[in-house]
Design an enzyme around this catalytic site. Structure first.
Site, PDB file in Angstrom:
ATOM      1  N   ARG A   1      -2.543  -2.115  -3.510  1.00 26.65           N
ATOM      2  CA  ARG A   1      -3.742  -1.320  -3.304  1.00 26.65           C
ATOM      3  C   ARG A   1      -3.629  -0.076  -4.182  1.00 26.65           C
ATOM      4  NH1 ARG A   1      -5.529   2.741   1.375  1.00 26.65           N
ATOM      5  NH2 ARG A   1      -7.682   2.906   0.722  1.00 26.65           N
TER       6      ARG A   1
ATOM      7  N   ARG B   1     -11.085  15.561   6.931  1.00 27.32           N
ATOM      8  CA  ARG B   1     -11.852  16.011   5.761  1.00 27.32           C
ATOM      9  C   ARG B   1     -13.240  16.467   6.185  1.00 27.32           C
ATOM     10  NH1 ARG B   1     -10.637  10.672   3.123  1.00 27.32           N
ATOM     11  NH2 ARG B   1      -8.538  10.869   2.268  1.00 27.32           N
TER      12      ARG B   1
ATOM     13  N   ASN C   1       0.872  -1.176   0.000  1.00 30.84           N
ATOM     14  CA  ASN C   1       0.000   0.000   0.000  1.00 30.84           C
ATOM     15  C   ASN C   1       0.910   1.227   0.000  1.00 30.84           C
ATOM     16  OD1 ASN C   1      -1.837   2.011   0.485  1.00 30.84           O
ATOM     17  ND2 ASN C   1      -2.784   1.036   2.260  1.00 30.84           N
TER      18      ASN C   1
END
Ligand code: ADP
Length: 406
Positions: free
Chosen positions: A94, A249, A13
């Site tokens: 990923r 976020r 990843n």
């Protein structure tokens, strides 16, 4: 049969400044080794390798992802297990954005690398590191490489859910649509829910499809609506910014806030991008992005932290209600990822007021700590509330080995 003899997968990843890895046995889920290289390209790199119950740590500058992967491979040689001893048959990558090009995992060849590169405008923060990680790993590891996309599970979204109501030509030209993210997790968790005895026994004889809402609440957070294993709605959109309140976020907001800030706050588009992706959510509201720290601030009487949690929970309840409407009802609501798996107060806070949908938690079951998939709603509830640990690495490893063996 040992994990090594039935074949294992090195799952990679690659983030913009990090490289996480695991060697996983898809058959048993056993993790033979794992680790992370952090602060790549930042002058003071940090490396952690865990294998055979021992942890090896290094502090050293790591110039780029190529050096990071070489370092990881050297650690496998020094601290074990060697990749050969571990039975590594394939590498699973990923990849964050598969755009409209990829609706399933794919064996990587040069054309696939170029296609993932072509999607960089859609995911400028993520896909460049994914491409670099794949290129470096293909050079160093002579086994099949498979790309598993975070967006793939949501390729099934119906047009009504995937389409933004903007000029259709502009949208088509620039690939503007809902893609969704965390798909590997939503797919893994919704499949685990469907296979769980509490659900499979319950659905026997019950007419109609299984209607699931899955809440992946980690640092990033997303919701999905899944009908008989097929994703029909999700909260993240063109990018992972849309939807729930997250660690850093904002999730949903009036798009005109962006114009307002550019015109009146003297911020550039890039500065607004950073503000909404890295300086908003719980961090923007309360100064911390970590749910444990937020709960600590609330316990100490911090009213701004309390407000942040209320905003977080309000958004979640709105989404569960909306997805109940999309699905025509909810059979199972499932919590997963760091917050969803561990924070009983958040779970209780989400379902508070959702009794009209048959959703509630049993306080004792909800407060129990466990790493097993479990039901936390009271016996005999109209709908189930579950906690199911996600395992994206295992899901990637399984999909990778299946493709690599073909
Ligand atoms: P990601 O993979 O998105 O970085 P994780 O799924 O690991 O994130 O989730 C990280 C979040 O989970 C953090 O906000 C962290 O505070 C929260 N978390 C982890 N353990 C607990 C816990 N015991 N109680 C509350 N929150 C927790």
């Amino acid at each position: 049969m040992t994990a090594a003899s039935s074949g294992t997968v090195l799952v990679l990843n690659s983030g913009s400044s990090s490289l996480k890895y695991q060697v996983v046995a898809p058959s048993s889920g056993e993790v033979l080794a794992s680790g992370i290289v952090e602060r790549i390209g930042e002058g003071s790199g940090h490396v952690k390798h865990v294998a055979h119950g021992a942890v090896v740590k290094r502090e050293q500058p790591v110039a780029d992802h190529a050096e990071a992967l070489r370092l990881v491979l050297a650690l496998f040689d020094e601290a074990g297990p060697s990749l050969a001893d571990a039975g590594v048959r394939a590498v699973g990558h990923r990849v964050v954005h598969g755009g409209a090009l990829f609706s399933a995992p794919v064996v990587v060849d040069d054309a696939v690398v170029e296609e993932i590169r072509s999607l960089i405008p859609l995911a400028p923060l993520h896909n460049p590191a994914n491409v670099t990680g794949i290129e470096v790993a293909r050079e160093l590891l002579d086994v099949p490489h498979v790309a598993v996309f975070d967006t793939a599970f949501f390729a099934s979204l119906p047009p009504a859910a995937a389409t933004y109501a903007i000029d259709a030509k502009v949208a088509a030209e620039h690939g503007v649509r809902r893609y969704g993210f965390h798909g590997t997790s939503h797919q893994y968790v919704s499949a685990a829910v469907a296979a769980h005895p509490a659900v499979s026994s319950r659905t026997v004889g019950r007419p109609g499809p299984l209607r699931q809402v899955v809440l992946h609440l980690g640092n990033g957070a997303s919701a999905s609506a899944v009908l008989d294993g097929v994703a029909v709605e999700t909260s993240m959109g063109l990018t992972p910014l849309e939807g729930l309140v997250m660690g850093t976020r904002s999730g949903d907001l009036d798009p005109a806030i962006v114009f307002h800030l550019v015109r009146n706050a003297g911020l550039s588009v890039d500065e607004v991008d950073t503000l909404l992706n890295k300086g908003s959510g719980l961090k923007g509201l309360a100064g911390v992005n970590d749910m444990r720290e937020l709960q600590g601030l609330i316990a100490s009487g911090d009213s701004q932290a309390a407000l942040a949690l209320e905003v977080y929970l309000h958004r979640l309840r709105k989404y569960v209600g909306a997805y109940a409407a999309v699905l025509g009802g909810v059979d199972v609501l499932t919590f997963t990822a760091g917050v969803g798996e561990n924070d009983a107060r958040v779970r209780a806070g989400v379902v508070a007021g959702l009794g009209f949908l048959g959703l509630s938690v049993d306080p004792a079951l909800n407060d129990e700590r466990s790493s097993e998939a479990r039901v936390v709603s009271p016996d005999g509830s109209a709908a189930l509330v579950m906690v199911v640990p996600t395992n994206e690495e295992l899901a990637i490893a399984r999909q990778t080995l299946e493709l690599a063996r073909r």
